[in-house]
Write a protein that holds these residues in place. Structure first.
Motif, PDB file in Angstrom:
ATOM      1  N   LEU A 220     -14.486   5.538 -14.550  1.00 39.94           N
ATOM      2  CA  LEU A 220     -13.787   6.746 -14.111  1.00 39.94           C
ATOM      3  C   LEU A 220     -14.719   7.944 -13.948  1.00 39.94           C
ATOM      4  N   ASN A 221     -15.873   7.898 -14.604  1.00 43.15           N
ATOM      5  CA  ASN A 221     -16.806   9.021 -14.512  1.00 43.15           C
ATOM      6  C   ASN A 221     -17.270   9.276 -13.085  1.00 43.15           C
ATOM      7  N   VAL A 222     -17.284   8.229 -12.239  1.00 38.69           N
ATOM      8  CA  VAL A 222     -17.706   8.457 -10.854  1.00 38.69           C
ATOM      9  C   VAL A 222     -16.714   9.370 -10.139  1.00 38.69           C
ATOM     10  N   LEU A 223     -15.431   9.298 -10.508  1.00 38.43           N
ATOM     11  CA  LEU A 223     -14.442  10.222  -9.932  1.00 38.43           C
ATOM     12  C   LEU A 223     -14.661  11.636 -10.462  1.00 38.43           C
ATOM     13  N   ALA A 238      -4.517   9.500 -12.710  1.00 40.63           N
ATOM     14  CA  ALA A 238      -3.777   8.710 -11.711  1.00 40.63           C
ATOM     15  C   ALA A 238      -4.507   7.434 -11.333  1.00 40.63           C
ATOM     16  N   PHE A 239      -5.611   7.141 -12.026  1.00 37.34           N
ATOM     17  CA  PHE A 239      -6.367   5.917 -11.786  1.00 37.34           C
ATOM     18  C   PHE A 239      -6.611   5.206 -13.108  1.00 37.34           C
ATOM     19  N   THR A 240      -6.733   3.891 -13.034  1.00 32.90           N
ATOM     20  CA  THR A 240      -7.063   3.108 -14.224  1.00 32.90           C
ATOM     21  C   THR A 240      -8.137   2.085 -13.884  1.00 32.90           C
ATOM     22  N   SER A 258      -5.306   2.863  -8.166  1.00 34.70           N
ATOM     23  CA  SER A 258      -4.404   4.005  -8.029  1.00 34.70           C
ATOM     24  C   SER A 258      -3.052   3.652  -8.651  1.00 34.70           C
ATOM     25  N   LEU A 259      -2.574   4.499  -9.562  1.00 35.47           N
ATOM     26  CA  LEU A 259      -1.325   4.231 -10.267  1.00 35.47           C
ATOM     27  C   LEU A 259      -0.096   4.675  -9.493  1.00 35.47           C
ATOM     28  N   ARG A 260      -0.302   5.385  -8.388  1.00 32.46           N
ATOM     29  CA  ARG A 260       0.834   5.868  -7.602  1.00 32.46           C
ATOM     30  C   ARG A 260       0.369   6.165  -6.188  1.00 32.46           C
ATOM     31  N   ASP A 261       1.321   6.368  -5.299  1.00 32.88           N
ATOM     32  CA  ASP A 261       0.982   6.902  -3.978  1.00 32.88           C
ATOM     33  C   ASP A 261       0.444   8.314  -4.181  1.00 32.88           C
ATOM     34  N   GLN A 262      -0.674   8.613  -3.557  1.00 32.75           N
ATOM     35  CA  GLN A 262      -1.270   9.937  -3.766  1.00 32.75           C
ATOM     36  C   GLN A 262      -2.266  10.241  -2.663  1.00 32.75           C
ATOM     37  N   SER A 263      -2.666  11.507  -2.607  1.00 25.58           N
ATOM     38  CA  SER A 263      -3.690  11.948  -1.680  1.00 25.58           C
ATOM     39  C   SER A 263      -4.684  12.807  -2.450  1.00 25.58           C
ATOM     40  N   VAL A 264      -5.961  12.602  -2.206  1.00 18.76           N
ATOM     41  CA  VAL A 264      -6.991  13.427  -2.835  1.00 18.76           C
ATOM     42  C   VAL A 264      -7.771  14.130  -1.726  1.00 18.76           C
ATOM     43  N   ARG A 265      -8.364  15.255  -2.072  1.00 18.27           N
ATOM     44  CA  ARG A 265      -9.105  16.046  -1.079  1.00 18.27           C
ATOM     45  C   ARG A 265     -10.557  16.155  -1.532  1.00 18.27           C
ATOM     46  N   ILE A 266     -11.466  15.757  -0.641  1.00 22.63           N
ATOM     47  CA  ILE A 266     -12.896  15.801  -0.929  1.00 22.63           C
ATOM     48  C   ILE A 266     -13.602  16.382   0.286  1.00 22.63           C
ATOM     49  N   LEU A 267     -14.277  17.504   0.115  1.00 24.03           N
ATOM     50  CA  LEU A 267     -15.026  18.143   1.195  1.00 24.03           C
ATOM     51  C   LEU A 267     -14.190  18.308   2.464  1.00 24.03           C
ATOM     52  N   GLY A 268     -12.961  18.776   2.275  1.00 20.97           N
ATOM     53  CA  GLY A 268     -12.093  19.045   3.410  1.00 20.97           C
ATOM     54  C   GLY A 268     -11.402  17.836   3.988  1.00 20.97           C
ATOM     55  N   GLU A 269     -11.663  16.654   3.439  1.00 22.74           N
ATOM     56  CA  GLU A 269     -11.044  15.419   3.922  1.00 22.74           C
ATOM     57  C   GLU A 269      -9.913  15.013   2.984  1.00 22.74           C
ATOM     58  N   ASP A 270      -8.738  14.689   3.552  1.00 27.13           N
ATOM     59  CA  ASP A 270      -7.624  14.146   2.775  1.00 27.13           C
ATOM     60  C   ASP A 270      -7.688  12.621   2.813  1.00 27.13           C
ATOM     61  N   ILE A 271      -7.684  12.016   1.647  1.00 30.07           N
ATOM     62  CA  ILE A 271      -7.805  10.558   1.548  1.00 30.07           C
ATOM     63  C   ILE A 271      -6.579  10.033   0.808  1.00 30.07           C
ATOM     64  N   GLY A 272      -5.829   9.188   1.479  1.00 27.18           N
ATOM     65  CA  GLY A 272      -4.596   8.673   0.900  1.00 27.18           C
ATOM     66  C   GLY A 272      -4.792   7.371   0.151  1.00 27.18           C
ATOM     67  N   GLY A 276      -1.313   0.943  -6.439  1.00 28.77           N
ATOM     68  CA  GLY A 276      -1.928  -0.368  -6.563  1.00 28.77           C
ATOM     69  C   GLY A 276      -3.185  -0.560  -5.739  1.00 28.77           C
ATOM     70  N   GLU A 277      -3.463   0.369  -4.812  1.00 31.68           N
ATOM     71  CA  GLU A 277      -4.682   0.264  -4.016  1.00 31.68           C
ATOM     72  C   GLU A 277      -5.895   0.528  -4.901  1.00 31.68           C
ATOM     73  N   THR A 278      -7.014  -0.136  -4.600  1.00 28.45           N
ATOM     74  CA  THR A 278      -8.170  -0.014  -5.479  1.00 28.45           C
ATOM     75  C   THR A 278      -9.391   0.539  -4.766  1.00 28.45           C
ATOM     76  N   ILE A 279     -10.280   1.130  -5.576  1.00 25.35           N
ATOM     77  CA  ILE A 279     -11.642   1.461  -5.164  1.00 25.35           C
ATOM     78  C   ILE A 279     -12.544   0.443  -5.857  1.00 25.35           C
ATOM     79  N   HIS A 280     -13.249  -0.343  -5.073  1.00 27.96           N
ATOM     80  CA  HIS A 280     -14.160  -1.363  -5.609  1.00 27.96           C
ATOM     81  C   HIS A 280     -15.478  -0.666  -5.952  1.00 27.96           C
ATOM     82  N   THR A 281     -15.794  -0.574  -7.246  1.00 28.50           N
ATOM     83  CA  THR A 281     -16.942   0.223  -7.677  1.00 28.50           C
ATOM     84  C   THR A 281     -18.168  -0.596  -8.051  1.00 28.50           C
TER      85      THR A 281
END
Length: 323
Positions: A220-223, A238-240, A258-272, A276-281
């Motif tokens: 989680l530290n990468v987030l 919101a992540f596990t 991702s524990l829920r439907d959500q959107s995050v904002r990074i450098l002006g970009e909205d990422i949905g 259950g969707e995952t980030i493979h780290t």
């Protein structure tokens, strides 16, 4: 780098490494299978968390490799040429290199890592115990070509790559790293490398999903790093963390779910994200002795010697660069 990142980078005067981090994050999170490179785990906080991981009871690689290095230190040291420079790729805590330095006097030590502040601090601690050793820290991404310090250019080179970090590379990238290491170290150089071995998943999975949750914090530290360095608004709660064993590919996979439907904002970009969707780290490939030896041969290395622990959990290999 896309236009949004470039504009934000100019407005906030991001340095070159941070611009690269930003571009890699936005590229990885825009893919159908969202992903982040494991090299971004290792900011100062991540490096400290990884040291904590290596001390956990579930994490067999570190203690097993340390056992091999202690038991075989004399045999390994006998393969190190006189007046050599040891170049450690992805240097972290100095526990393992100390075993080699105690067994064989060398002219210089070059720790290379992406976290410059961390390796500088580790180098200072090492100087206290080895005052006659020339230490030249290099802050660099060791997965890419880099220049060795001028002071060691003419010395015999011995690469040191412990910790089964090779398993974090995709097979083609593992081959690229071994080719690159051979080019950096030069003809006739040696490489001492740790490689985790295939084993029952009931043993390997807990090593990446410990009961104390330290690996989860590390993942989680990468987030948290995205929030801190890129002005992200990621809600870490919101992540596990999830670790699974992929039998077909002989690897452990780490994901952030991702524990829920959500959107995050990074450098002006909205990422949905969907629930259950995952980030493979991270991947951690496990090798058979035969598969690793074949990889070494195809990348221009000659196997000199291999050592394993009594239970066959881990291996250490001494290679020599051809040519």
């Amino acid at each position: 780098m896309n236009m949004h990142v470039a504009v934000h980078a100019r407005a906030h005067q991001l340095d070159a490494p941070t611009r690269t981090f930003a571009a890699d994050v936005l590229d990885g999170l825009s893919r159908p299978q969202k992903s982040l490179s494991p090299k971004y785990f290792y900011d100062d906080a991540g490096s400290e968390l990884f040291v904590e991981i290596t001390k956990l009871p579930e994490y067999y690689p570190t203690r097993t490799e340390l056992g091999i290095l202690r038991d075989r230190a004399g045999e390994i040291a006998a393969l190190i040429p006189p007046n050599a420079a040891i170049v450690e790729f992805g240097a972290g805590a100095t526990t393992k290199i100390r075993l080699l330095l105690a067994a064989h006097a060398v002219a210089a030590y070059v720790p290379v890592d992406i976290s410059g502040d961390f390796i500088t601090a580790q180098a200072e601690a090492l100087r206290g115990d080895f005052p006659d050793l020339a230490i030249h820290p290099v802050a660099a991404d060791f997965t890419e070509p880099f220049a060795l310090p001028e002071a060691v250019r003419d010395l015999p080179k011995v690469g040191f790559f412990p910790g089964s970090t090779l398993g974090n590379f995709e097979p083609q990238d593992a081959a690229r790293f071994l080719n690159s290491a051979r080019d950096i170290l030069g003809d006739g150089a040696r490489l001492i490398i740790g490689v985790d071995l295939e084993k029952d998943e009931r043993l390997v999975v807990p090593a990446y999903d410990d009961a104390a949750g330290v690996t989860a914090k590390f993942n989680l530290n990468v987030l948290q790093r995205i929030n801190r360095e890129l002005g992200g608004d990621v809600d870490l709660s919101a992540f596990t963390h999830r670790a699974i064993y992929n039998r077909d590919l002989h690897r452990i996979e780490m994901h952030l779910v991702s524990l829920r439907d959500q959107s995050v904002r990074i450098l002006g970009e909205d990422i949905g994200f969907r629930a259950g969707e995952t980030i493979h780290t991270e991947n951690s490939y496990k090798y058979s002795l035969a598969r690793f030896r074949a990889l070494a041969r195809q990348t221009g290395w000659t196997l000199q010697q291999s050592w394993t622990d009594a239970d066959g959990l881990f291996s250490v290999h001494a290679l020599e660069a051809e040519g």
